[in-house]
Design a protein around this motif. Structure first.
Motif, PDB file in Angstrom:
ATOM      1  N   ALA A 132     -11.012 -17.226  51.852  1.00 36.75           N
ATOM      2  CA  ALA A 132     -11.480 -15.841  51.917  1.00 36.75           C
ATOM      3  C   ALA A 132     -12.075 -15.538  53.284  1.00 36.75           C
ATOM      4  N   ARG A 133     -12.775 -16.502  53.850  1.00 37.14           N
ATOM      5  CA  ARG A 133     -13.345 -16.329  55.185  1.00 37.14           C
ATOM      6  C   ARG A 133     -12.234 -16.167  56.221  1.00 37.14           C
ATOM      7  N   GLN A 134     -11.194 -16.966  56.116  1.00 36.60           N
ATOM      8  CA  GLN A 134     -10.069 -16.856  57.040  1.00 36.60           C
ATOM      9  C   GLN A 134      -9.352 -15.517  56.878  1.00 36.60           C
ATOM     10  N   PHE A 135      -9.268 -15.059  55.644  1.00 28.79           N
ATOM     11  CA  PHE A 135      -8.630 -13.770  55.377  1.00 28.79           C
ATOM     12  C   PHE A 135      -9.416 -12.631  56.023  1.00 28.79           C
ATOM     13  N   ILE A 136     -10.737 -12.668  55.902  1.00 31.84           N
ATOM     14  CA  ILE A 136     -11.575 -11.616  56.484  1.00 31.84           C
ATOM     15  C   ILE A 136     -11.434 -11.587  58.001  1.00 31.84           C
ATOM     16  N   SER A 137     -11.385 -12.772  58.605  1.00 26.32           N
ATOM     17  CA  SER A 137     -11.282 -12.832  60.074  1.00 26.32           C
ATOM     18  C   SER A 137      -9.971 -12.263  60.586  1.00 26.32           C
ATOM     19  N   GLY A 138      -8.951 -12.206  59.738  1.00 20.23           N
ATOM     20  CA  GLY A 138      -7.658 -11.683  60.155  1.00 20.23           C
ATOM     21  C   GLY A 138      -7.490 -10.197  59.946  1.00 20.23           C
ATOM     22  N   ARG A 139      -8.478  -9.548  59.340  1.00 18.50           N
ATOM     23  CA  ARG A 139      -8.390  -8.112  59.100  1.00 18.50           C
ATOM     24  C   ARG A 139      -8.937  -7.332  60.291  1.00 18.50           C
ATOM     25  N   LEU A 140      -8.577  -6.063  60.371  1.00 17.17           N
ATOM     26  CA  LEU A 140      -9.003  -5.221  61.479  1.00 17.17           C
ATOM     27  C   LEU A 140      -9.391  -3.850  60.944  1.00 17.17           C
ATOM     28  N   GLY A 272      -2.054  -3.443  37.213  1.00 15.31           N
ATOM     29  CA  GLY A 272      -2.730  -2.898  38.384  1.00 15.31           C
ATOM     30  C   GLY A 272      -1.832  -2.648  39.569  1.00 15.31           C
ATOM     31  N   ASP A 273      -0.504  -2.603  39.338  1.00 14.52           N
ATOM     32  CA  ASP A 273       0.467  -2.341  40.411  1.00 14.52           C
ATOM     33  C   ASP A 273       0.333  -3.317  41.568  1.00 14.52           C
ATOM     34  N   GLY A 274      -0.122  -4.530  41.272  1.00 11.13           N
ATOM     35  CA  GLY A 274      -0.289  -5.532  42.309  1.00 11.13           C
ATOM     36  C   GLY A 274       0.710  -6.668  42.153  1.00 11.13           C
ATOM     37  N   LYS A 275       0.248  -7.852  42.441  1.00 13.05           N
ATOM     38  CA  LYS A 275       1.124  -9.014  42.369  1.00 13.05           C
ATOM     39  C   LYS A 275       0.299 -10.241  42.008  1.00 13.05           C
ATOM     40  N   TYR A 276       0.929 -11.117  41.248  1.00 16.39           N
ATOM     41  CA  TYR A 276       0.255 -12.351  40.830  1.00 16.39           C
ATOM     42  C   TYR A 276       0.683 -13.502  41.738  1.00 16.39           C
ATOM     43  N   PHE A 277      -0.308 -14.338  42.101  1.00 17.22           N
ATOM     44  CA  PHE A 277      -0.040 -15.527  42.913  1.00 17.22           C
ATOM     45  C   PHE A 277      -0.671 -16.738  42.239  1.00 17.22           C
ATOM     46  N   ARG A 278      -0.045 -17.866  42.478  1.00 11.51           N
ATOM     47  CA  ARG A 278      -0.572 -19.115  41.933  1.00 11.51           C
ATOM     48  C   ARG A 278      -0.817 -20.082  43.083  1.00 11.51           C
ATOM     49  N   ALA A 279      -2.013 -20.640  43.141  1.00 11.11           N
ATOM     50  CA  ALA A 279      -2.381 -21.591  44.187  1.00 11.11           C
ATOM     51  C   ALA A 279      -2.804 -22.893  43.533  1.00 11.11           C
ATOM     52  N   THR A 280      -1.990 -23.909  43.703  1.00 13.03           N
ATOM     53  CA  THR A 280      -2.282 -25.199  43.077  1.00 13.03           C
ATOM     54  C   THR A 280      -2.965 -26.179  44.028  1.00 13.03           C
ATOM     55  N   ASP A 281      -3.048 -25.808  45.309  1.00 17.82           N
ATOM     56  CA  ASP A 281      -3.761 -26.658  46.259  1.00 17.82           C
ATOM     57  C   ASP A 281      -4.249 -25.783  47.408  1.00 17.82           C
ATOM     58  N   ASN A 282      -4.955 -26.398  48.345  1.00 18.50           N
ATOM     59  CA  ASN A 282      -5.529 -25.624  49.452  1.00 18.50           C
ATOM     60  C   ASN A 282      -4.465 -24.955  50.314  1.00 18.50           C
ATOM     61  N   ARG A 283      -3.374 -25.637  50.554  1.00 11.81           N
ATOM     62  CA  ARG A 283      -2.333 -25.083  51.420  1.00 11.81           C
ATOM     63  C   ARG A 283      -1.712 -23.838  50.794  1.00 11.81           C
ATOM     64  N   THR A 284      -1.337 -23.918  49.522  1.00 10.18           N
ATOM     65  CA  THR A 284      -0.716 -22.753  48.873  1.00 10.18           C
ATOM     66  C   THR A 284      -1.713 -21.609  48.727  1.00 10.18           C
ATOM     67  N   GLY A 286      -3.992 -20.843  50.946  1.00 11.05           N
ATOM     68  CA  GLY A 286      -3.964 -20.189  52.244  1.00 11.05           C
ATOM     69  C   GLY A 286      -2.710 -19.347  52.421  1.00 11.05           C
ATOM     70  N   GLU A 287      -1.576 -19.844  51.943  1.00 13.76           N
ATOM     71  CA  GLU A 287      -0.327 -19.090  52.052  1.00 13.76           C
ATOM     72  C   GLU A 287      -0.368 -17.821  51.224  1.00 13.76           C
ATOM     73  N   VAL A 288      -1.048 -17.870  50.079  1.00  9.49           N
ATOM     74  CA  VAL A 288      -1.185 -16.684  49.236  1.00  9.49           C
ATOM     75  C   VAL A 288      -1.914 -15.580  49.984  1.00  9.49           C
ATOM     76  N   PHE A 289      -3.025 -15.930  50.627  1.00  8.40           N
ATOM     77  CA  PHE A 289      -3.789 -14.927  51.364  1.00  8.40           C
ATOM     78  C   PHE A 289      -2.996 -14.403  52.569  1.00  8.40           C
ATOM     79  N   GLN A 290      -2.162 -15.261  53.157  1.00 11.71           N
ATOM     80  CA  GLN A 290      -1.318 -14.795  54.258  1.00 11.71           C
ATOM     81  C   GLN A 290      -0.293 -13.774  53.762  1.00 11.71           C
ATOM     82  N   GLN A 291       0.225 -13.992  52.564  1.00  8.00           N
ATOM     83  CA  GLN A 291       1.173 -13.033  51.997  1.00  8.00           C
ATOM     84  C   GLN A 291       0.502 -11.692  51.723  1.00  8.00           C
ATOM     85  N   ILE A 292      -0.681 -11.741  51.158  1.00  8.41           N
ATOM     86  CA  ILE A 292      -1.417 -10.499  50.900  1.00  8.41           C
ATOM     87  C   ILE A 292      -1.738  -9.809  52.214  1.00  8.41           C
ATOM     88  N   ASN A 293      -2.071 -10.587  53.219  1.00  9.90           N
ATOM     89  CA  ASN A 293      -2.392 -10.033  54.535  1.00  9.90           C
ATOM     90  C   ASN A 293      -1.195  -9.293  55.130  1.00  9.90           C
TER      91      ASN A 293
END
Length: 340
Positions: A132-140, A272-284, A286-293
């Protein structure tokens, strides 16, 4: 702006910097000397001539004779400068302003006991906080808020663009911040909708991070998702952990570890007109948040503003000055009274 009588207005750099509104007037400049030739041709037969013997008192050029050219030269310069003024020289400066349409994003982080499972390193909650911290740092220019929930939901940080403040709140998140046991997903989503329902953002997003096991709260997650859709809040859900049933030995007893309930989160994302993601480890995760980004990019538009400055008055003033000099010298020793 400099004074009009500055000679800098005739330098090459200044002339080159102009944009001409009516440049075809400049094409007439070479014909100005031709006007004097025509005048001389028509008046040649009618000129009065007086033959006298003239001896210069000095060797070389007679400066008094050269002064006779002041009047026609001033007339010629005046006409040329009038043509320059008619061409309307301008200096145009363009500025591009980028306006970003920020997105309102609310992070909903589950801090219940099930988030302490260690199938993510070091556990589900800490992994979620890091990403979440990495996601926030990538927003503008996005307004981001944080809601934590366990047996009840608490708005930890309202929507803000102060990302340093958000980092501080993320670091302070601990499981014991909400003593009520359970996982109130519906309540957390309702708090997020309440926070964003009156905001003026064009896009409103709620990102729900949980293991999906709704066990408490006064509002059903399905109802909360429908409420989010009604207020234009798009809901992304992320399940952290895995569905493999594990058993942890505790002395002589075998206790099943917390499992991820994907069905609930999938249903919320769909409503909610959104999308579901599944994260089974730290890497996935991070990839989920990159997709949302990538999905929720900041919309921006460029507005080009033009600042136009006219300078024709400068050359018009010079033209008037030269014409006044020509008129003032017409009846003096500088002019040829025999021709006039």
């Amino acid at each position: 702006m400099e004074q009009w009588y500055s000679l800098r207005w005739f330098t090459y750099d200044i002339i080159r910097s102009y944009e001409w509104v009516y440049p075809y007037f400049l094409y007439l400049l070479p014909f100005v000397p031709f006007l004097f030739w025509i005048r001389n041709a028509f008046h040649r037969r009618h000129k009065q001539r007086l033959v006298i013997t003239y001896h210069s008192a000095k060797e070389g050029k007679d400066w008094l004779t050269l002064l006779r050219f002041v009047q026609p030269v001033c007339v010629g310069l005046g006409i040329c400068l009038i043509l320059v003024a008619l061409a309307r020289p301008q200096v145009v400066s363009e500025r591009t302003d980028r306006f970003s349409e920020g997105i309102d994003i609310m992070l909903l982080i589950d801090i219940s006991d099930s988030m302490l499972e260690k199938d993510l390193s070091p556990n589900r909650l800490e992994a979620a906080k890091l990403v979440a911290r990495q996601f926030i740092s990538g927003r503008l220019q996005d307004r981001i808020g944080i809601i934590i929930f366990a047996g009840e939901a608490v708005s930890l940080c309202p929507l803000t663009t102060d990302y340093e403040l958000l980092y501080g709140f993320l670091d302070e998140i601990r499981p014991d911040m909400i003593p009520t046991a359970g996982t109130a997903i519906g309540s957390a989503l309702a708090v997020a909708v309440n926070r964003m329902r009156e905001t003026k953002g064009d896009s409103k997003v709620a990102i729900l991070i949980s293991d999906g096991d709704n066990t408490s709260g006064n509002l059903d997650p399905t109802t909360a998702a429908q409420l989010a859709k009604a207020f234009g809040v798009k809901v992304y859900t992320i399940s952290v952990g895995n569905n493999i049933k594990k058993r942890v030995k505790s002395d002589t007893l075998s206790v099943p570890s917390a499992l991820v309930d994907e069905t609930e989160l999938q249903n919320i994302a769909g409503l909610g007109d959104g999308k579901y993601f599944r994260a089974t480890d730290n890497r996935t995760l991070g990839e989920v948040f990159q997709q949302i980004n990538q999905i929720e990019k900041v919309k921006s538009r460029n507005v080009i503003s033009r600042d136009v400055s006219d300078y024709y008055r400068v050359y018009l003033y010079w033209a008037v000055l030269f014409l006044l000099i020509a008129i003032g010298t017409k009846s003096t020793f500088m002019a040829n009274i025999l021709e006039d």
